[in-house]
Design a protein around this motif. Structure first.
Motif, PDB file in Angstrom:
ATOM      1  N   LEU A  31      44.729 -11.055  76.041  1.00 13.42           N
ATOM      2  CA  LEU A  31      45.059  -9.741  75.516  1.00 13.42           C
ATOM      3  C   LEU A  31      45.539  -8.864  76.672  1.00 13.42           C
ATOM      4  O   LEU A  31      44.772  -8.554  77.586  1.00 13.42           O
ATOM      5  N   VAL A  32      46.812  -8.491  76.659  1.00 14.73           N
ATOM      6  CA  VAL A  32      47.405  -7.666  77.712  1.00 14.73           C
ATOM      7  C   VAL A  32      47.490  -6.234  77.205  1.00 14.73           C
ATOM      8  O   VAL A  32      48.001  -5.979  76.110  1.00 14.73           O
ATOM      9  N   GLU A  33      46.973  -5.297  78.026  1.00 11.00           N
ATOM     10  CA  GLU A  33      46.988  -3.890  77.649  1.00 11.00           C
ATOM     11  C   GLU A  33      48.102  -3.114  78.346  1.00 11.00           C
ATOM     12  O   GLU A  33      48.666  -2.184  77.775  1.00 11.00           O
ATOM     13  N   SER A  34      48.415  -3.476  79.605  1.00  7.21           N
ATOM     14  CA  SER A  34      49.471  -2.762  80.319  1.00  7.21           C
ATOM     15  C   SER A  34      50.127  -3.674  81.351  1.00  7.21           C
ATOM     16  O   SER A  34      49.501  -4.612  81.851  1.00  7.21           O
ATOM     17  N   VAL A  35      51.401  -3.359  81.646  1.00  8.57           N
ATOM     18  CA  VAL A  35      52.171  -4.111  82.633  1.00  8.57           C
ATOM     19  C   VAL A  35      52.965  -3.116  83.472  1.00  8.57           C
ATOM     20  O   VAL A  35      53.618  -2.215  82.918  1.00  8.57           O
TER      21      VAL A  35
END
Length: 176
Positions: A31-35
């Motif tokens: 689960l990626v929240e920010s990049v």
């Protein structure tokens, strides 16, 4: 009596060897929240890194190597997690553990200009700067003479090693 003991020990070894050990489940998308994308200059060439923040599915999950690919000018980065084989999966009473990782982005073959990076459903825009060429001048005179001087000279092999049978004066004298 002895044969029944051998049979019993053979049977127990066979039963143990036939048991299957559980395999780790295949990697899944984390689960990626920010990049964020960090672009730097390294000796005139651009380098880019994705700074990815998100959450793992369980306390036992671990990040594994990310996969990179390109499709129609879109850079795809897949951040994966995997639960190790034999991990104790206890019920997570708190929220999923956070992670933060820095992943190099492969820029080879990409043109300078705006780019779009897609990481597990989160997109980040960045720009590849143009290459910085450095001109090296060959007109600078050397202040010190070189330590080794190369001489281009050709010596025919006949002059270096005369033939023994062709000239009677050059024939070797036998040793006593």
């Amino acid at each position: 009596m002895a044969s029944s003991r051998h049979f019993a020990s053979w049977l127990s070894l066979w039963v143990v060897s036939c048991q299957t050990t559980p395999y780790a489940p295949p990697p899944q998308a984390a689960l990626v929240e920010s990049v964020e994308v960090e672009v730097r200059d390294f000796q005139g060439r651009p380098e880019a890194y994705a700074l990815v923040k998100g959450r793992l599915s369980t306390g036992a999950a671990q990040l594994v190597d990310a996969r990179q690919s390109r499709t129609d000018g879109l850079l795809l980065l897949e951040v994966l997690e995997q639960t190790p084989r034999g991990a104790n999966l206890l019920a997570d009473l708190a929220e999923s553990p956070p992670f933060e990782t820095r992943i190099p982005i492969e820029l080879l073959g990409l043109d300078p200009g705006p780019q779009l990076l897609h990481v597990n459903g989160v997109e980040a825009r960045f720009e590849i700067p143009p290459l910085q060429a450095v001109l090296v001048s060959s007109s600078v005179a050397l202040q010190t003479p070189p330590g080794v001087a190369l001489i281009d000279e050709f010596i025919p092999i006949e002059d270096a090693f005369p033939r023994l049978g062709s000239d009677p004066a050059s024939a070797a004298t036998p040793l006593p």
